[in-house]
Enzyme design. Sequence first.
Site, short mmCIF file in Angstrom:
data_model
loop_
_atom_site.label_atom_id
_atom_site.label_comp_id
_atom_site.label_asym_id
_atom_site.label_seq_id
_atom_site.Cartn_x
_atom_site.Cartn_y
_atom_site.Cartn_z
N ASP A 105 0.78 -1.16 0.24
CA ASP A 105 -0.02 -0.02 -0.03
C ASP A 105 0.96 1.21 -0.03
O ASP A 105 1.43 1.58 0.93
CB ASP A 105 -0.75 -0.09 1.25
CG ASP A 105 -1.69 1.14 1.40
OD1 ASP A 105 -2.25 1.47 2.48
OD2 ASP A 105 -2.11 1.95 0.33
N ASP B 157 -1.84 5.72 -5.16
CA ASP B 157 -2.01 4.77 -4.13
C ASP B 157 -2.33 3.34 -4.39
O ASP B 157 -3.64 2.97 -4.83
CB ASP B 157 -3.31 5.30 -3.10
CG ASP B 157 -3.53 4.58 -1.84
OD1 ASP B 157 -4.46 5.05 -0.99
OD2 ASP B 157 -3.01 3.56 -1.68
C1 LIG Z 1 -9.93 -4.80 4.15
C2 LIG Z 1 -9.08 -3.43 3.83
C3 LIG Z 1 -9.35 -2.15 4.14
C4 LIG Z 1 -8.61 -1.19 3.52
C5 LIG Z 1 -7.41 -1.43 2.82
C6 LIG Z 1 -6.46 -0.18 2.43
N1 LIG Z 1 -5.54 -0.62 2.08
O1 LIG Z 1 -4.82 0.61 1.93
C7 LIG Z 1 -5.83 1.57 1.73
C8 LIG Z 1 -5.74 2.67 0.91
C9 LIG Z 1 -6.52 3.84 1.57
C10 LIG Z 1 -5.51 4.57 2.33
O2 LIG Z 1 -6.08 4.34 3.64
C11 LIG Z 1 -4.40 4.25 2.15
N2 LIG Z 1 -4.26 3.42 1.08
N3 LIG Z 1 -7.06 0.90 2.05
C12 LIG Z 1 -7.01 -2.60 2.82
C13 LIG Z 1 -7.69 -3.65 3.14
F1 LIG Z 1 -7.47 -5.14 2.89
#
Ligand SMILES: Cc1ccc(-c2noc([C@H]3C[C@@H](O)CN3)n2)cc1F
Length: 312
Positions: A32, A202
């Site tokens: 991420d 992102d």
């Molecule tokens: C269940 C789940 C929920 C959210 C995310 C998630 N991971 O990265 C992000 C985006 C949004 C921001 O927060 C930073 N990057 N969202 C992953 C999941 F597996």
Amino acid sequence: STGSVSASPESYDESYLIPVSIGGTTFHLDLDTGSSDLWVFSTQQPASQRSGHTAYKQTGTKKSGYTWNISYGDGSGAKGDVYVDKVVVGGVTATSQAVEAATSVSSSFTSDTDNDGLIGAAFSSINTVSPQQQLTFFDNVKNSLSQKLFAARLRYHTAGTYDYGYIDSSKYSGSIHYVPVNTANGFWEFTASGVSGSSIADTGTTLLYIPDSNVDAYYANVDSASYDSSQGGYTFDCDESLPDWTVTIGSGSITVPGEYINFAPVSGNTCFGGIQSSDGIGFNIFGDIFLKATYTVFDQTQSSPRLGFAQG
Ligand SMILES: Cc1ccc(-c2noc([C@H]3C[C@@H](O)CN3)n2)cc1F
């Protein structure tokens, strides 16, 4: 050193998971570039909360008194304590990486049994560990890389890659166009022409979020499209072919094929759009719908960080 790791899509390219070795055990993590914590499911969680997941058995050295607590853009979150362990991604090794072991995670993480946690690749300035922030995996290894960069080649409905320490010219066409990055908010934040406001690259966000005006202009060319407040976005007939979406970033332009903008069915033959509104978020999010059309270079080889975009 250099390395490369496969990035396998979950259903509908909702997220992309990479194999990560932590203390000799392999976890499948969501890389991420929008956050900066490396956290994993752990045996400290109630068994019911970690059922179906690979759980960290705290093989590393505990950092006593250190905790973490993170919330994501969709309202999900996790928290726990901190260990130091050996982490390997695509053959690149961090010998003493802060591994954030969960004591609790929100339900959407528990239900996504393919996902064993996240590996953040934004800037370490937004790491949530207290009382002392910890470094991301990239920050820990970047001095050992042949070049201080990593590159994302996510793909539509098939596995892609993240490259560390090198640029793979077989993965893009034309040239890579670079733009400056504003690191003040801890994100890979940049400016895209024709899209008002700031934008972030992102990999952890599924869709492409841009201002209302751009979204309305796009779906004006999709006859069956309408804004569906019950679904929280634009939907359209799954059989309608969609226009491409092109954006200029610095001196280059990137085209997202219309096919990529049909994200997923929501009910019957109605599909949810991959382009949605960023109004209310505070910045635009160039998530996987966009990134899977590119080779994106997250570059710290210069005195200040920059992003490189090439057509995938
Ligand atoms: C269940 C789940 C929920 C959210 C995310 C998630 N991971 O990265 C992000 C985006 C949004 C921001 O927060 C930073 N990057 N969202 C992953 C999941 F597996």
